[in-house]
Design an enzyme around this catalytic site. Structure first.
Site, PDB file in Angstrom:
ATOM      1  N   ARG A 262     -84.387-111.370  -7.683  1.00 39.23           N
ATOM      2  CA  ARG A 262     -83.845-112.529  -9.485  1.00 39.23           C
ATOM      3  C   ARG A 262     -83.990-113.678  -9.069  1.00 39.23           C
ATOM      4  O   ARG A 262     -83.800-114.424  -8.047  1.00 39.23           O
ATOM      5  CB  ARG A 262     -82.238-112.023  -9.814  1.00 39.23           C
ATOM      6  N   ARG A 277     -74.352-114.383  -4.876  1.00 36.56           N
ATOM      7  CA  ARG A 277     -75.528-114.857  -5.590  1.00 36.56           C
ATOM      8  C   ARG A 277     -76.743-114.961  -5.183  1.00 36.56           C
ATOM      9  O   ARG A 277     -77.016-116.241  -4.265  1.00 36.56           O
ATOM     10  CB  ARG A 277     -75.091-115.456  -6.722  1.00 36.56           C
ATOM     11  N   GLU A 349     -67.650-108.705  -9.513  1.00 35.84           N
ATOM     12  CA  GLU A 349     -68.878-107.324  -9.548  1.00 35.84           C
ATOM     13  C   GLU A 349     -69.199-106.849  -8.595  1.00 35.84           C
ATOM     14  O   GLU A 349     -70.796-107.216  -7.836  1.00 35.84           O
ATOM     15  CB  GLU A 349     -69.923-107.798 -10.570  1.00 35.84           C
ATOM     16  N   SER A 352     -72.828-102.328 -12.563  1.00 37.45           N
ATOM     17  CA  SER A 352     -72.432-102.498 -13.305  1.00 37.45           C
ATOM     18  C   SER A 352     -72.831-101.095 -14.275  1.00 37.45           C
ATOM     19  O   SER A 352     -73.970-100.595 -13.742  1.00 37.45           O
ATOM     20  CB  SER A 352     -73.204-103.807 -14.331  1.00 37.45           C
ATOM     21  N   ARG A 390     -71.903-107.405  -2.088  1.00 29.54           N
ATOM     22  CA  ARG A 390     -70.897-108.304  -2.483  1.00 29.54           C
ATOM     23  C   ARG A 390     -70.272-106.393  -1.553  1.00 29.54           C
ATOM     24  O   ARG A 390     -68.979-107.127  -1.381  1.00 29.54           O
ATOM     25  CB  ARG A 390     -71.518-107.923  -3.902  1.00 29.54           C
TER      26      ARG A 390
END
Length: 424
Positions: A262, A277, A349, A352, A390
């Site tokens: 990403r 991130r 998070e 999802s 994470r």
RNA sequence: GGAUGGGUGGCAGAGUGGUCGAAUGCGCACGCUUGGAAAGCGUGUGUGCCGCAAGGCACCGAGGGUUCGAAUCCCUCCCCAUCCGCCA
């Protein structure tokens, strides 16, 4: 992609549902309808002319076979052809415009989800586990540096910021987590393992909704029109693009490990610390393809499958539901799972889980043949099961011990071959 | 990367300018036949768009061109197979 018939029949309903996501979408709906009206008018007229021309051509053929003059009919046919040409050009313009606009519209939020403009309105549905009592908890970067689990400086040297290089037992732990997650979902939860390509084409990215709107979030490959996948959702859901599946084969459940790439454009300075991130991270993704009637229940079980990861690892977490304003582009309903991270003193998070309804299926012409003999659009779902970086953060920060080592959850011991991470 | 041969309906496979949305075979569905089955016979069996409907239109890998008319001729691209080169 939204159903043009639905928009045509109940434009006000569509507008009001889209308004839950934010302003400015109502005018797009009006533009879609205008293009649709123009397209259909041109198409209908063109079809009448084509029927006429087909008839003339047959007559010409018959006349020529009898060696008779057909030049009058040929002239007429030529005239029709000229009008058809201009009609077709207008029709293509309208059709392209309609499609571009439809591809840019987000999915309609599900009727049952909470209203709200942003993340602050997301309700917490449930919380599991108790955060451990840790005196002066350390951040995962501190722990990792002390134990030699990864090397951010050298990763930045070879690739740049936003990349990580795991080293030694740190690399082993990453590999072990992949193995554990895939085993759990395939053996216990009934998913079929997939190992897809990490580079995909434009049609694939359009099918799941990353393109055309979010190209700046993706890494593209020069001179090739291929993109690095931002999630395994992309190749795995598109596995069945342009297919008509037998209804009896549904639901399809796939689990896939892939790295995810990403750009994270515009997110510098936000949660950029450490592993949280990154431009590249590992993830085990769960994907489901279902009949429309089952997708709601499949979302619940998908979320439960992801939660089970954290339960087995003994990591405290909570499940929140995204309000309409915080929903992702293609989703109609989403649950986020957030793990407790003592070093951050907050929730992270790690998963999802979303139901996309027929939004992605319409983009990729993914259908099933029902017992009624007709073809219907499938529903698609996916959820992280879970994101690895994470999860790694949570394991280090929750497992840290006063002596500086990190205790690993018992279920990982046979995978890792040890109960703890100690100094190198 | 080079050479050659290919991409047609669920599958196999005809079709090189007009009545071809497409022969034929297999498969599948239904019916007839039968004590039951097989065989046989008959009928049917792709997808999408437009239209209230009747019906019409599109689709033979994709896009463009030639022509009154294209599955069929021409161009570009994509994909597949085989051989060569290269490579894990």
């Amino acid at each position: 992609m939204l159903d043009i018939r639905h928009i045509r029949d109940t434009p006000d309903t569509v507008k009001s549902r889209l308004a839950l996501r934010g302003d400015g979408l109502a005018s797009v709906v009006d533009d879609v309808l205008a293009a649709d009206t123009e397209r259909r008018a041109n198409e209908t007229r063109w079809q009448h002319l084509q029927a006429e021309r087909k008839r003339l051509s047959k007559e010409i053929g018959a006349l020529r076979a009898q060696k008779q003059d057909s030049s009058a009919l040929e002239e007429e046919s030529k005239k029709i052809g000229a009008e058809m040409e201009s009609l077709q050009q207008a029709s293509v313009v309208a059709e392209t415009r309609q499609r571009d606009l439809l591809l840019s519209l987000p999915n309609l939020p599900h009727e049952e989800i909470p209203p709200g403009a942003d993340a602050s309105a997301n309700p917490v549905l449930r919380t599991w586990g108790t955060p451990p009592e840790i005196k002066d908890p350390q951040d995962h970067m501190t722990i990792g540096a002390r134990l030699g689990l990864f090397d951010p400086e050298r990763a930045a040297k070879i690739s740049g910021s936003g990349f990580m290089c795991y080293t030694g037992s740190g690399a082993r732990l990453e590999r072990v987590l992949i193995q554990f997650l895939l085993d759990l979902h395939t053996r216990d939860h009934g998913y079929t393992e997939m190992s897809p390509p990490f580079l995909v084409n434009r049609a694939t990215m359009t099918g799941t909704g990353q393109l055309p709107k979010f190209e700046e979030d993706l890494f593209g490959i020069s001179h090739s029109d291929l993109f690095l996948i931002p999630t395994a959702e992309v190749p795995v859901t598109n596995f069945h693009r342009d297919e008509i599946l037998p209804e009896a084969s549904l639901p399809l459940r796939y689990a896939a490990y892939t790295p995810c790439f990403r750009r994270e454009a515009g997110s510098t300075g936000r949660e950029t610390k450490g592993l949280i991130r990154m431009h590249q991270f590992d993830k085990v993704e769960l994907v489901k393809i279902t009949a429309p009637g089952n997708s709601a229940a499949e979302l619940e079980s998908l979320t439960a499958d992801a939660e089970r990861v954290l339960q087995l690892l003994g990591l405290p977490y909570r499940v929140i539901e995204l309000c309409a304003g915080d929903l992702g582009f293609g989703a109609c309903r989403t649950y986020d799972i957030e793990v407790w991270a003592p070093g951050q003193n907050g929730w992270l998070e790690v998963s999802s889980c979303s139901n996309f309804g027929d939004f992605q299926a319409r983009r990729m012409a993914l259908r099933y043949k029902g017992t009624d003999g007709k073809n219907h659009l499938c529903h698609t779902l996916n959820g992280s099961g879970t994101a690895l970086a994470r999860l790694y953060v949570a394991l280090l920060e929750n497992g840290q011990q006063p002596d500086g080592s990190v205790h690993l959850p018992e279920i990982l011991h046979p995978y890792f071959g040890a109960a703890r991470l100690g100094p190198a």
